[in-house]
Write an enzyme that holds these catalytic residues in place. Structure first.
Site, short mmCIF file in Angstrom:
data_model
loop_
_atom_site.label_atom_id
_atom_site.label_comp_id
_atom_site.label_asym_id
_atom_site.label_seq_id
_atom_site.Cartn_x
_atom_site.Cartn_y
_atom_site.Cartn_z
N TYR A 132 12.23 6.62 -9.26
CA TYR A 132 11.20 7.48 -9.88
C TYR A 132 10.12 6.64 -10.53
O TYR A 132 10.42 5.76 -11.35
CB TYR A 132 11.83 8.37 -10.96
CG TYR A 132 12.62 9.52 -10.40
CD1 TYR A 132 12.03 10.75 -10.16
CD2 TYR A 132 13.97 9.36 -10.09
CE1 TYR A 132 12.76 11.81 -9.62
CE2 TYR A 132 14.71 10.41 -9.54
CZ TYR A 132 14.10 11.62 -9.32
OH TYR A 132 14.82 12.65 -8.78
N GLY A 187 6.80 1.84 -6.34
CA GLY A 187 7.92 2.44 -5.62
C GLY A 187 8.45 1.45 -4.59
O GLY A 187 9.66 1.22 -4.47
N TYR A 233 9.56 7.28 2.16
CA TYR A 233 10.75 6.66 2.77
C TYR A 233 10.52 6.36 4.25
O TYR A 233 10.95 5.32 4.76
CB TYR A 233 11.98 7.56 2.61
CG TYR A 233 12.42 7.76 1.18
CD1 TYR A 233 12.51 6.69 0.29
CD2 TYR A 233 12.76 9.03 0.69
CE1 TYR A 233 12.91 6.87 -1.03
CE2 TYR A 233 13.16 9.21 -0.63
CZ TYR A 233 13.23 8.12 -1.47
OH TYR A 233 13.63 8.30 -2.78
C1 LIG Z 1 8.19 8.39 -3.95
C2 LIG Z 1 7.69 7.32 -4.93
C3 LIG Z 1 8.89 6.54 -5.49
C4 LIG Z 1 6.76 6.34 -4.20
O1 LIG Z 1 6.32 5.36 -5.10
P1 LIG Z 1 4.80 4.92 -5.23
O2 LIG Z 1 4.74 3.85 -6.26
O3 LIG Z 1 3.93 6.10 -5.42
O4 LIG Z 1 4.52 4.34 -3.77
P2 LIG Z 1 3.91 2.90 -3.40
O5 LIG Z 1 2.57 2.78 -4.02
O6 LIG Z 1 4.89 1.83 -3.73
O7 LIG Z 1 3.77 3.03 -1.82
C5 LIG Z 1 4.30 2.06 -0.93
C6 LIG Z 1 3.77 2.32 0.46
O8 LIG Z 1 4.17 3.64 0.87
C7 LIG Z 1 3.03 4.42 1.18
N1 LIG Z 1 3.24 5.77 0.70
C8 LIG Z 1 3.43 6.17 -0.58
N2 LIG Z 1 3.60 7.51 -0.64
C9 LIG Z 1 3.50 7.94 0.65
C10 LIG Z 1 3.57 9.22 1.26
N3 LIG Z 1 3.76 10.32 0.54
N4 LIG Z 1 3.44 9.31 2.62
C11 LIG Z 1 3.25 8.19 3.37
N5 LIG Z 1 3.14 6.94 2.84
C12 LIG Z 1 3.28 6.83 1.51
C13 LIG Z 1 1.86 3.76 0.46
O9 LIG Z 1 0.65 4.02 1.08
C14 LIG Z 1 2.25 2.29 0.55
O10 LIG Z 1 1.92 1.80 1.82
P3 LIG Z 1 1.49 0.24 2.05
O11 LIG Z 1 2.75 -0.57 1.80
O12 LIG Z 1 1.02 0.19 3.45
O13 LIG Z 1 0.42 -0.05 1.03
C15 LIG Z 1 6.87 7.96 -6.08
O14 LIG Z 1 5.83 8.72 -5.52
C16 LIG Z 1 7.68 8.84 -7.01
O15 LIG Z 1 8.31 8.35 -7.95
N6 LIG Z 1 7.66 10.18 -6.78
C17 LIG Z 1 8.27 11.12 -7.70
C18 LIG Z 1 9.76 10.96 -7.78
C19 LIG Z 1 10.47 11.17 -6.47
O16 LIG Z 1 10.18 12.09 -5.73
N7 LIG Z 1 11.43 10.28 -6.24
C20 LIG Z 1 12.26 10.36 -5.09
C21 LIG Z 1 13.40 11.29 -5.34
S1 LIG Z 1 14.45 11.33 -3.91
#
Ligand SMILES: CC(C)(COP(=O)(O)OP(=O)(O)OC[C@H]1O[C@@H](n2cnc3c(N)ncnc32)[C@H](O)[C@@H]1OP(=O)(O)O)[C@@H](O)C(=O)NCCC(=O)NCCS
Length: 172
Positions: free
Chosen positions: A97, A108, A142
Site C-alpha cells: 500500500y 510501489g 501487477y
Molecule cells: C498499486 C500500487 C501499490 C502501485 O504503486 P505506485 O507507487 O502507484 O506505482 P509505481 O509508481 O511504482 O508504478 C510502477 C510501474 O507500474 C506502472 N503502473 C502503476 N499503476 C499502474 C496501473 N494502474 N496500470 C498499469 N501500469 C501501472 C507505472 O506506470 C510504472 O511503470 P514504469 O516502471 O514503466 O515506470 C499503489 O497504486 C497503491 O498503493 N494502491 C492502493 C493500494 C492497493 O490497491 N494495494 C494493492 C492491494 S492488493
C-alpha cells in the site's frame, strides 16, 4: 528525492496501524459500505492482531519513506503465514500500500522489488498475491510488473464475500 526502506519491529505497531487504516480507507471506502469497512478495519488492524503478525517469524513488514515521511508499507509471508497453502517454495505479498499522494512515483515498484529480492534470496520459485477483482488500479500495476492471474479465492470484507484474483510471478 530520497527513498528509504526499513523493516518494522514490534515497536512500530501503532505507526503500522495508522498507515494500515489510512491506506485501506483511501483505497476501498468509495466502493464498500461503512459497516463492511469498519468491521474489516477493526478485525484486521487492531493492535493485538498487528502485534501478533509482527511477532510471526514467517511475516515481514517494511515501511517505505519518501523524503523521510512514511509513504507506504509492504507485508510478505512465507511458509505457514501465507493466507493460502501455497507451500515452502512460494512467497506471498499480502499487503502493498502506498498513500494516495505518493502513488505513481515508483514506490510501489520499489516495494514489489523488495519482495522479489527476498523471494530470490530464499530460493523461492514464485511470488503470489490476492487482489480484489474490482481493484483495477492494482491489477494494472501487477500486470505491468509481470504477474498473471492463476486463480481466485474468497475474501471477507466484514460479512460480505468478495472475490480476489490470485496473481503469480514465477522466478527464474
Ligand atoms: C498499486 C500500487 C501499490 C502501485 O504503486 P505506485 O507507487 O502507484 O506505482 P509505481 O509508481 O511504482 O508504478 C510502477 C510501474 O507500474 C506502472 N503502473 C502503476 N499503476 C499502474 C496501473 N494502474 N496500470 C498499469 N501500469 C501501472 C507505472 O506506470 C510504472 O511503470 P514504469 O516502471 O514503466 O515506470 C499503489 O497504486 C497503491 O498503493 N494502491 C492502493 C493500494 C492497493 O490497491 N494495494 C494493492 C492491494 S492488493
Amino acid at each position: 528525492m530520497t527513498i528509504n526502506i526499513k523493516q518494522c519491529n514490534l515497536e512500530d505497531s501503532r505507526k503500522l496501524q495508522e498507515i494500515s487504516y489510512e491506506t485501506f480507507n483511501e483505497t476501498f471506502k468509495d466502493q464498500n459500505s461503512p459497516e463492511a469497512m469498519n468491521a474489516y478495519l477493526e478485525r484486521a488492524f487492531n493492535l493485538k492482531q498487528l502485534e501478533k503478525e509482527l511477532s510471526n517469524i514467517s511475516s515481514e513488514f517494511f515501511f517505505v519513506y519518501f523524503n523521510n515521511e512514511v509513504a507506504g508499507y509492504l507485508k510478505v509471508n512465507t511458509n505457514d503465514a501465507q493466507s493460502e497453502e501455497m507451500g515452502q517454495e512460494s512467497l506471498e505479498i499480502e499487503r502493498i500500500y502506498i498513500k494516495n499522494k505518493f502513488q505513481k512515483y515508483g514506490l510501489g515498484k520499489y516495494l514489489l522489488n523488495k519482495a522479489m529480492e527476498i523471494a530470490m534470496e530464499r530460493n523461492k520459485k514464485k511470488v503470489w498475491l490476492g487482489v480484489w477483482e474490482k481493484n483495477e488500479n492494482a491489477i494494472g500495476f501487477y500486470k505491468k510488473m509481470g504477474f498473471v492471474q492463476t486463480g481466485a479465492h474468497s475474501f471477507y470484507m466484514g460479512d460480505e464475500e468478495q472475490i480476489d484474483f490470485i496473481m503469480t510471478k514465477t522466478l527464474n
